[in-house]
Motif scaffolding. Structure first.
Motif, PDB file in Angstrom:
ATOM      1  N   GLN A  71       0.838  -1.200   0.000  1.00  0.00           N
ATOM      2  CA  GLN A  71       0.000   0.000   0.000  1.00  0.00           C
ATOM      3  C   GLN A  71       0.870   1.245   0.000  1.00  0.00           C
ATOM      4  O   GLN A  71       1.720   1.410   0.867  1.00  0.00           O
ATOM      5  N   SER A  72       0.732   2.100  -1.033  1.00  0.00           N
ATOM      6  CA  SER A  72       1.555   3.294  -1.128  1.00  0.00           C
ATOM      7  C   SER A  72       1.136   4.295  -0.080  1.00  0.00           C
ATOM      8  O   SER A  72      -0.033   4.404   0.275  1.00  0.00           O
ATOM      9  N   ALA A  73       2.122   5.054   0.413  1.00  0.00           N
ATOM     10  CA  ALA A  73       1.845   6.094   1.371  1.00  0.00           C
ATOM     11  C   ALA A  73       1.017   7.194   0.715  1.00  0.00           C
ATOM     12  O   ALA A  73       1.098   7.430  -0.482  1.00  0.00           O
ATOM     13  N   LEU A  74       0.236   7.872   1.524  1.00  0.00           N
ATOM     14  CA  LEU A  74      -0.460   9.059   1.052  1.00  0.00           C
ATOM     15  C   LEU A  74       0.570  10.149   0.763  1.00  0.00           C
ATOM     16  O   LEU A  74       1.638  10.181   1.377  1.00  0.00           O
ATOM     17  N   THR A  75       0.257  11.042  -0.156  1.00  0.00           N
ATOM     18  CA  THR A  75       1.222  12.055  -0.593  1.00  0.00           C
ATOM     19  C   THR A  75       1.022  13.369   0.146  1.00  0.00           C
ATOM     20  O   THR A  75      -0.060  13.981   0.068  1.00  0.00           O
ATOM     21  N   GLN A  76       2.061  13.771   0.850  1.00  0.00           N
ATOM     22  CA  GLN A  76       2.077  15.072   1.534  1.00  0.00           C
ATOM     23  C   GLN A  76       3.269  15.879   1.025  1.00  0.00           C
ATOM     24  O   GLN A  76       4.295  15.311   0.671  1.00  0.00           O
ATOM     25  N   PRO A  77       3.149  17.215   1.039  1.00  0.00           N
ATOM     26  CA  PRO A  77       4.339  18.020   0.717  1.00  0.00           C
ATOM     27  C   PRO A  77       5.365  17.833   1.821  1.00  0.00           C
ATOM     28  O   PRO A  77       5.003  17.719   2.996  1.00  0.00           O
ATOM     29  N   CYS A  80      -0.629  12.606   7.957  1.00  0.00           N
ATOM     30  CA  CYS A  80      -2.016  12.226   7.758  1.00  0.00           C
ATOM     31  C   CYS A  80      -2.097  10.703   7.714  1.00  0.00           C
ATOM     32  O   CYS A  80      -1.099  10.013   7.525  1.00  0.00           O
ATOM     33  N   SER A  81      -3.300  10.212   7.921  1.00  0.00           N
ATOM     34  CA  SER A  81      -3.547   8.774   7.865  1.00  0.00           C
ATOM     35  C   SER A  81      -4.976   8.567   7.404  1.00  0.00           C
ATOM     36  O   SER A  81      -5.855   9.389   7.689  1.00  0.00           O
ATOM     37  N   SER A  82      -5.215   7.479   6.707  1.00  0.00           N
ATOM     38  CA  SER A  82      -6.558   7.177   6.241  1.00  0.00           C
ATOM     39  C   SER A  82      -6.827   5.690   6.312  1.00  0.00           C
ATOM     40  O   SER A  82      -5.914   4.870   6.157  1.00  0.00           O
ATOM     41  N   GLY A 120       0.607   9.110   5.542  1.00  0.00           N
ATOM     42  CA  GLY A 120       1.310   9.973   4.611  1.00  0.00           C
ATOM     43  C   GLY A 120       2.780  10.018   4.969  1.00  0.00           C
ATOM     44  O   GLY A 120       3.198   9.558   6.037  1.00  0.00           O
ATOM     45  N   GLY A 121       3.573  10.592   4.068  1.00  0.00           N
ATOM     46  CA  GLY A 121       5.007  10.650   4.289  1.00  0.00           C
ATOM     47  C   GLY A 121       5.452  11.701   5.294  1.00  0.00           C
ATOM     48  O   GLY A 121       6.614  11.700   5.707  1.00  0.00           O
ATOM     49  N   GLY A 122       4.539  12.585   5.669  1.00  0.00           N
ATOM     50  CA  GLY A 122       4.867  13.605   6.668  1.00  0.00           C
ATOM     51  C   GLY A 122       5.215  14.950   6.058  1.00  0.00           C
ATOM     52  O   GLY A 122       5.772  15.016   4.953  1.00  0.00           O
ATOM     53  N   THR A 123       4.863  16.017   6.764  1.00  0.00           N
ATOM     54  CA  THR A 123       5.171  17.389   6.358  1.00  0.00           C
ATOM     55  C   THR A 123       5.805  18.113   7.527  1.00  0.00           C
ATOM     56  O   THR A 123       5.243  18.131   8.627  1.00  0.00           O
ATOM     57  N   LYS A 124       6.955  18.705   7.277  1.00  0.00           N
ATOM     58  CA  LYS A 124       7.613  19.482   8.323  1.00  0.00           C
ATOM     59  C   LYS A 124       7.112  20.915   8.250  1.00  0.00           C
ATOM     60  O   LYS A 124       7.322  21.609   7.243  1.00  0.00           O
TER      61      LYS A 124
END
Lengths: 117, 111
Positions: free
Chosen positions: B1-7, B90-92, B103-107
């Protein structure tokens, strides 16, 4: 108050075994899924697996199936994850989480596992 | 399952608003109202900030809000404060597995 208290940091050599723990308090341990999440150094969050302590139903993420074993002891409200043969790539922080539905509403403080020769 | 996309990063000055996006597919973000957001300060465990797209747990300031449109969820932090500087994930729920996906995370940097 819901609390998840994890065991302390570990330093191990490749090939060694390890079992880390997560002791729950403040709620009925048997009726919520407990999950384990890995965070490699400087990286994001990854699901390892989840367990329902009430009946020990356990599910693993495909990436971790066969690599770790997740278990729980209802008598002491504690969940575990164990490795039989650690690799350097297992170096990470491991979090236990309480799942309420599809939400991780409480997190343990994390256990740092360092695997190095 | 691919991670959700975050900036990977976002920034704003104190008092401003910033929005972080989280893009998935119709099999996760777009298909279910089970999006959560977590805040992680350096060296600390993640903390639940938003669940079920827009619900705030007790104790989370109302400066934090969530929304969703199609396959993209968003976290908005209004009235930025220095203490909001952290990583956000984020998570879903995902139809394909038992865990959901992160998601991959946003700093987030407060300038």
């Amino acid at each position: 108050e819901v609390q998840l208290v994890q065991s302390g940091a570990e330093v191990k050599k490749p090939g060694e075994s390890l079992k880390i723990s997560c002791k729950a308090s403040g709620y009925n341990f048997n009726t919520y899924w407990i999950g384990w999440v890995r965070q490699m150094p400087g990286k994001g969050l990854e699901w390892m697996g989840i367990i329902y302590p009430g009946d020990s139903d356990t599910r693993y993420s495909p990436s971790f199936q066969g690599q770790v074993t997740i278990s729980a002891d209802k008598s002491i409200s504690t969940a575990y994850v164990q490795w039989s043969s650690l690799k350097a790539s297992d170096t990470a922080i491991y979090y236990c989480v309480r799942r309420r539905g599809y939400v991780c509403d409480h997190w343990g403080q994390g256990t740092l596992v360092t695997v190095s020769s | 399952q691919s991670a959700l996309t975050q900036p990977p990063s976002a920034s704003g000055s104190p008092g401003q608003s910033v929005t972080i996006s989280c893009t998935g597919t119709s099999s996760d973000v777009g298909g279910y109202n089970y999006v959560s957001w977590y805040q992680q300060h350096p060296g600390k465990a993640p903390k639940l900030m938003i669940y079920e797209v827009s619900m705030r747990p007790s104790g989370v300031p109302d400066r934090f809000s969530g929304s969703k449109s199609g396959n993209t969820a968003s976290l908005t932090v209004s009235g930025l404060q220095a203490e909001d500087e952290a990583d956000y994930y984020c998570s879903s729920f995902a139809a394909s597995n038992n865990f959901g996906v992160f998601g991959g995370g946003t700093k987030l940097t407060v300038l």
